[in-house]
Design a protein around this motif. Structure first.
Motif, PDB file in Angstrom:
ATOM      1  N   GLN A   1      -3.906   2.517  22.188  1.00  0.00           N
ATOM      2  CA  GLN A   1      -2.879   1.541  21.824  1.00  0.00           C
ATOM      3  C   GLN A   1      -1.946   2.056  20.731  1.00  0.00           C
ATOM      4  N   ILE A   2      -2.338   3.127  20.064  1.00  0.00           N
ATOM      5  CA  ILE A   2      -1.523   3.685  18.981  1.00  0.00           C
ATOM      6  C   ILE A   2      -0.547   4.680  19.586  1.00  0.00           C
ATOM      7  N   GLN A   3       0.706   4.251  19.681  1.00  0.00           N
ATOM      8  CA  GLN A   3       1.735   5.100  20.273  1.00  0.00           C
ATOM      9  C   GLN A   3       2.830   5.482  19.286  1.00  0.00           C
ATOM     10  N   THR A   4       3.015   4.668  18.255  1.00  0.00           N
ATOM     11  CA  THR A   4       4.082   4.914  17.287  1.00  0.00           C
ATOM     12  C   THR A   4       3.522   4.954  15.865  1.00  0.00           C
ATOM     13  N   VAL A   5       4.358   5.388  14.950  1.00  0.00           N
ATOM     14  CA  VAL A   5       3.984   5.387  13.530  1.00  0.00           C
ATOM     15  C   VAL A   5       3.643   3.965  13.082  1.00  0.00           C
TER      16      VAL A   5
ATOM     17  N   LEU B   1       0.195   2.962  14.195  1.00  0.00           N
ATOM     18  CA  LEU B   1      -0.829   3.619  13.385  1.00  0.00           C
ATOM     19  C   LEU B   1      -0.932   2.976  12.012  1.00  0.00           C
ATOM     20  N   TRP B   2       0.213   2.703  11.372  1.00  0.00           N
ATOM     21  CA  TRP B   2       0.187   2.085  10.050  1.00  0.00           C
ATOM     22  C   TRP B   2      -0.472   0.706  10.095  1.00  0.00           C
ATOM     23  N   LEU B   3      -0.137  -0.090  11.092  1.00  0.00           N
ATOM     24  CA  LEU B   3      -0.746  -1.419  11.207  1.00  0.00           C
ATOM     25  C   LEU B   3      -2.254  -1.313  11.395  1.00  0.00           C
ATOM     26  N   TYR B   4      -2.704  -0.325  12.154  1.00  0.00           N
ATOM     27  CA  TYR B   4      -4.143  -0.134  12.340  1.00  0.00           C
ATOM     28  C   TYR B   4      -4.800   0.286  11.021  1.00  0.00           C
ATOM     29  N   VAL B   5      -4.187   1.231  10.323  1.00  0.00           N
ATOM     30  CA  VAL B   5      -4.744   1.713   9.053  1.00  0.00           C
ATOM     31  C   VAL B   5      -4.822   0.573   8.046  1.00  0.00           C
ATOM     32  N   LYS B   6      -3.757  -0.230   7.947  1.00  0.00           N
ATOM     33  CA  LYS B   6      -3.764  -1.378   7.031  1.00  0.00           C
ATOM     34  C   LYS B   6      -4.909  -2.322   7.351  1.00  0.00           C
ATOM     35  N   GLN B   7      -5.105  -2.601   8.635  1.00  0.00           N
ATOM     36  CA  GLN B   7      -6.169  -3.509   9.065  1.00  0.00           C
ATOM     37  C   GLN B   7      -7.542  -2.908   8.750  1.00  0.00           C
ATOM     38  N   ALA B   8      -7.690  -1.612   8.920  1.00  0.00           N
ATOM     39  CA  ALA B   8      -8.957  -0.946   8.650  1.00  0.00           C
ATOM     40  C   ALA B   8      -9.315  -1.005   7.170  1.00  0.00           C
ATOM     41  N   GLU B   9      -8.313  -1.050   6.325  1.00  0.00           N
ATOM     42  CA  GLU B   9      -8.530  -1.113   4.883  1.00  0.00           C
ATOM     43  C   GLU B   9      -8.953  -2.496   4.398  1.00  0.00           C
ATOM     44  N   GLU B  10      -8.635  -3.531   5.170  1.00  0.00           N
ATOM     45  CA  GLU B  10      -8.929  -4.912   4.731  1.00  0.00           C
ATOM     46  C   GLU B  10     -10.368  -5.271   4.925  1.00  0.00           C
TER      47      GLU B  10
ATOM     48  N   GLY C   1       0.791  -1.222   0.000  1.00  0.00           N
ATOM     49  CA  GLY C   1       0.000   0.000   0.000  1.00  0.00           C
ATOM     50  C   GLY C   1       0.823   1.271   0.000  1.00  0.00           C
ATOM     51  N   PRO C   2       1.771   1.409  -0.925  1.00  0.00           N
ATOM     52  CA  PRO C   2       2.684   2.547  -0.862  1.00  0.00           C
ATOM     53  C   PRO C   2       2.005   3.913  -0.961  1.00  0.00           C
ATOM     54  N   GLU C   3       0.969   4.022  -1.760  1.00  0.00           N
ATOM     55  CA  GLU C   3       0.298   5.315  -1.900  1.00  0.00           C
ATOM     56  C   GLU C   3      -0.358   5.734  -0.588  1.00  0.00           C
ATOM     57  N   MET C   4      -1.089   4.819   0.029  1.00  0.00           N
ATOM     58  CA  MET C   4      -1.746   5.141   1.286  1.00  0.00           C
ATOM     59  C   MET C   4      -0.706   5.382   2.375  1.00  0.00           C
ATOM     60  N   PHE C   5       0.357   4.589   2.364  1.00  0.00           N
ATOM     61  CA  PHE C   5       1.401   4.753   3.371  1.00  0.00           C
ATOM     62  C   PHE C   5       2.043   6.121   3.249  1.00  0.00           C
ATOM     63  N   TYR C   6       2.356   6.531   2.024  1.00  0.00           N
ATOM     64  CA  TYR C   6       2.980   7.834   1.833  1.00  0.00           C
ATOM     65  C   TYR C   6       2.025   8.949   2.243  1.00  0.00           C
ATOM     66  N   LYS C   7       0.748   8.819   1.935  1.00  0.00           N
ATOM     67  CA  LYS C   7      -0.245   9.821   2.346  1.00  0.00           C
ATOM     68  C   LYS C   7      -0.294   9.905   3.871  1.00  0.00           C
ATOM     69  N   LEU C   8      -0.252   8.765   4.546  1.00  0.00           N
ATOM     70  CA  LEU C   8      -0.237   8.749   6.002  1.00  0.00           C
ATOM     71  C   LEU C   8       1.002   9.473   6.525  1.00  0.00           C
TER      72      LEU C   8
ATOM     73  N   PRO D   1       9.520   4.133  11.940  1.00  0.00           N
ATOM     74  CA  PRO D   1       8.442   3.330  12.528  1.00  0.00           C
ATOM     75  C   PRO D   1       8.323   3.502  14.039  1.00  0.00           C
ATOM     76  N   ASP D   2       9.447   3.748  14.700  1.00  0.00           N
ATOM     77  CA  ASP D   2       9.412   3.825  16.159  1.00  0.00           C
ATOM     78  C   ASP D   2       9.187   5.240  16.690  1.00  0.00           C
TER      79      ASP D   2
END
Length: 84
Positions: free
Chosen positions: A68-72, A75-84, A9-16, A33-34
């Motif tokens: 639970q979202i403390q780091t980048v 957040l990315w893992l949550y966003v990826k999961q939300a997209e699935e 998901g490079p486009e969404m990741f870069y937008k994030l 990431p940290d």
């Protein structure tokens, strides 16, 4: 290795990353990431960033997940999961 080299998901990741960059005042290239949000944002600023992310990416981040979202990476893992 920089976090923005992920192939998934490079486009969404870069937008994030762009949205995070605006809110924390660091360039996209300097975001790792940290990176911890509490070092750059107050609770109110974090909430504003989340609202912008939800609006721009068309997702909803559950209130209970915010604690639970403390780091980048978190957040990315949550966003990826939300997209699935």
């Amino acid at each position: 290795m920089r976090y923005n080299t992920l192939e998934e998901g490079p486009e969404m990741f870069y937008k994030l990353l762009e949205l995070i960059s605006v809110h924390i005042g660091k360039s996209v290239e300097d975001i790792t990431p940290d990176l911890r949000f509490d070092r750059y944002l107050s609770d109110v600023d974090f909430a504003e960033m989340v609202i912008d992310i939800e609006s721009e990416l068309g997702i909803e981040i559950a209130e209970d997940a915010l604690m639970q979202i403390q780091t980048v990476k978190d957040l990315w893992l949550y966003v990826k999961q939300a997209e699935e």
